[in-house]
Motif scaffolding. Sequence first.
Motif, PDB file in Angstrom:
ATOM      1  N   GLN A 156       1.487   7.192   2.312  1.00 22.35           N
ATOM      2  CA  GLN A 156       1.613   6.250   3.425  1.00 22.35           C
ATOM      3  C   GLN A 156       2.006   4.848   2.963  1.00 22.35           C
ATOM      4  OE1 GLN A 156      -1.866   6.701   6.287  1.00 22.35           O
ATOM      5  NE2 GLN A 156      -2.647   7.813   4.519  1.00 22.35           N
ATOM      6  N   LEU A 157       1.883   4.590   1.662  1.00 25.63           N
ATOM      7  CA  LEU A 157       2.086   3.225   1.165  1.00 25.63           C
ATOM      8  C   LEU A 157       3.334   3.065   0.305  1.00 25.63           C
ATOM      9  CD1 LEU A 157      -1.662   2.660   0.358  1.00 25.63           C
ATOM     10  CD2 LEU A 157      -0.351   1.248   1.941  1.00 25.63           C
ATOM     11  N   THR A 158       4.118   4.141   0.183  1.00 25.48           N
ATOM     12  CA  THR A 158       5.312   4.042  -0.664  1.00 25.48           C
ATOM     13  C   THR A 158       6.429   4.932  -0.153  1.00 25.48           C
ATOM     14  OG1 THR A 158       6.166   4.279  -2.922  1.00 25.48           O
ATOM     15  CG2 THR A 158       4.446   5.831  -2.258  1.00 25.48           C
ATOM     16  N   PHE A 175       4.918  -0.025  -3.997  1.00 26.72           N
ATOM     17  CA  PHE A 175       3.756   0.580  -3.371  1.00 26.72           C
ATOM     18  C   PHE A 175       3.013  -0.572  -2.702  1.00 26.72           C
ATOM     19  CE2 PHE A 175      -0.670   1.742  -3.205  1.00 26.72           C
ATOM     20  CZ  PHE A 175      -0.692   3.089  -2.921  1.00 26.72           C
ATOM     21  N   ALA A 176       2.861  -0.488  -1.386  1.00 23.08           N
ATOM     22  CA  ALA A 176       2.266  -1.597  -0.627  1.00 23.08           C
ATOM     23  C   ALA A 176       2.969  -2.918  -0.990  1.00 23.08           C
ATOM     24  CB  ALA A 176       0.757  -1.679  -0.860  1.00 23.08           C
ATOM     25  N   ILE A 205      -4.028  -4.212  -3.356  1.00 23.94           N
ATOM     26  CA  ILE A 205      -3.776  -2.778  -3.535  1.00 23.94           C
ATOM     27  C   ILE A 205      -5.030  -1.963  -3.213  1.00 23.94           C
ATOM     28  CG2 ILE A 205      -3.143  -0.989  -5.225  1.00 23.94           C
ATOM     29  CD1 ILE A 205      -0.810  -2.801  -4.311  1.00 23.94           C
ATOM     30  N   ALA A 208      -5.448  -1.876   0.534  1.00 18.76           N
ATOM     31  CA  ALA A 208      -4.439  -1.025   1.183  1.00 18.76           C
ATOM     32  C   ALA A 208      -4.812   0.456   1.026  1.00 18.76           C
ATOM     33  CB  ALA A 208      -3.064  -1.294   0.572  1.00 18.76           C
ATOM     34  N   ILE A 209      -5.231   0.844  -0.168  1.00 19.97           N
ATOM     35  CA  ILE A 209      -5.594   2.252  -0.406  1.00 19.97           C
ATOM     36  C   ILE A 209      -6.808   2.644   0.433  1.00 19.97           C
ATOM     37  CG2 ILE A 209      -6.457   3.894  -2.130  1.00 19.97           C
ATOM     38  CD1 ILE A 209      -4.790   2.290  -4.224  1.00 19.97           C
ATOM     39  N   LYS A 212      -5.820   3.011   4.197  1.00 18.96           N
ATOM     40  CA  LYS A 212      -5.091   4.254   4.495  1.00 18.96           C
ATOM     41  C   LYS A 212      -5.946   5.492   4.184  1.00 18.96           C
ATOM     42  CE  LYS A 212      -1.226   2.275   5.675  1.00 18.96           C
ATOM     43  NZ  LYS A 212      -0.948   2.102   7.111  1.00 18.96           N
TER      44      LYS A 212
END
Lengths: 359, 126
Positions: A156-158, A175-176, A205, A208-209, A212
Amino acid sequence: MKHTPFFSLHQKHKAKIVPFGGFEMPIHYTSILEEHKKVRTNVGVFDVSHMGEFFVTGKNAQSFLQKITINDVTKLVPGKAQYSAMCLENGNIIDDLLVYMLAENSYMVVVNASNIEKDFQWMQKHLLEQVELINKSDETSLLAVQGPDSEKVLQQLTKSDLKNIPYYNFVQGKFADVEMIISRTGYTGELGFELYFDAQHSEKIWNAIFEKGKAYNIAPIGLGARDTLRLEMGYCLYGNDIDETSNPLEANLGWITKISKGDFIGKSALEKVKANGVQRKLVGLVLQEKSVPRHGYEIFKGEKSIGTVTSGTFSPSLEQGIAMGYIPTEYSSAGTTVQVDIRGKKINAVVTQVPFLKK
Amino acid sequence: MNIPENLKYTKDHEWIRVEGNAGYIGITEYAQGELGDVIFVELPAIGKKFQHGEIFGTIEAVKTVSDLYSPIGGEIMEVNKAVQETPEIVNKDPYGKGWMVKIKIDNPKELETLLSADGYKKIIAQ
């Protein structure tokens, strides 16, 4: 004691903090068993920023790495990583490590936290002309996102296509919105990724992880579960299972010891070991009673002391005591029964092929 | 941190709840937190006698192992089968369902050497 850039986040997650490799690191947040299970069934995030990252560049970068590591660096192409080790002249292990080929004449070497200084000095001592060696350990953050749901969370982030990154391969991409190395590697035996990026983006980061990952019940995982997860797979831990008193052939690391690749430090010693056969072997042991073997416990064959447990734990997945340790080659074939002295009681243990956890 | 007022404590993180001439023994909430997940508990046979401070059992957690020290001299009257079958109750309810043994107290005077809740609180604050 040093802190990784995630230290305040660990405190926020109520981690129990312990010293490890010169760092204050989370041993667990909730419970080792819970965190272990989380990684085997969903997804978890490990802060492993304490690990060291060296960057090796220049015209002779490949020759240099070929000389100081035991695996064959010429087998790498950009986008591939390799498990390897550095050995002393006597063939014993200075450290186990990963070599990433970033581009032609450009590599990243990832080493154990407790060995950063030692490794760097060793590498500097053996440096070739036209090679630049830089230690970026302090500026580099490393998160391992591991578990069956790891790919779904991270995708979802890359825009990089994660499912097409084979094991021990990596991509360099966004990534993000942060440029990083996304590596299909880990220390758990599960589907998983390791993310290397500039430490200034650490909190962004992490958040964000976790955002998600919420739908997948993502959780932070401490070093306690990292140890039980790796031991179920029979992966070596430097300082326990391998060190400067053991060589890769007796430690079951023959598969990364490429004696025929040309000259490298430790080659002649390892050639001799190979020709004569190893005297002892690192084996897996499964306890036959409800009991927990631990580092330092003695291994017996009947009345005779034959070795010592290098790593041991209760396996949360198998619900059994499991251990690794060196014993003479004559007792090392799978199925042999030996005994582990558990606080004065000799408990039967069966020599078992690792991984303990068969998938 | 929960440290009930009605219990006596040792510096080794055991508690005893006195009922008449007998006492229930367990480990404190602080102790279970330090140990982490308890995976099994080894307890003595009924009828065994222990001196004050003597090791009467062991607790195995994932990460570490710890001895259990008797807060008082006496004879084991009962062992808690539940902690052997479901050791996680030691983590979940250390002062209740997670008790270890019931002991017949030899000399009630020994109880005076144990710590009060306040005294124990000071020990773990160090």
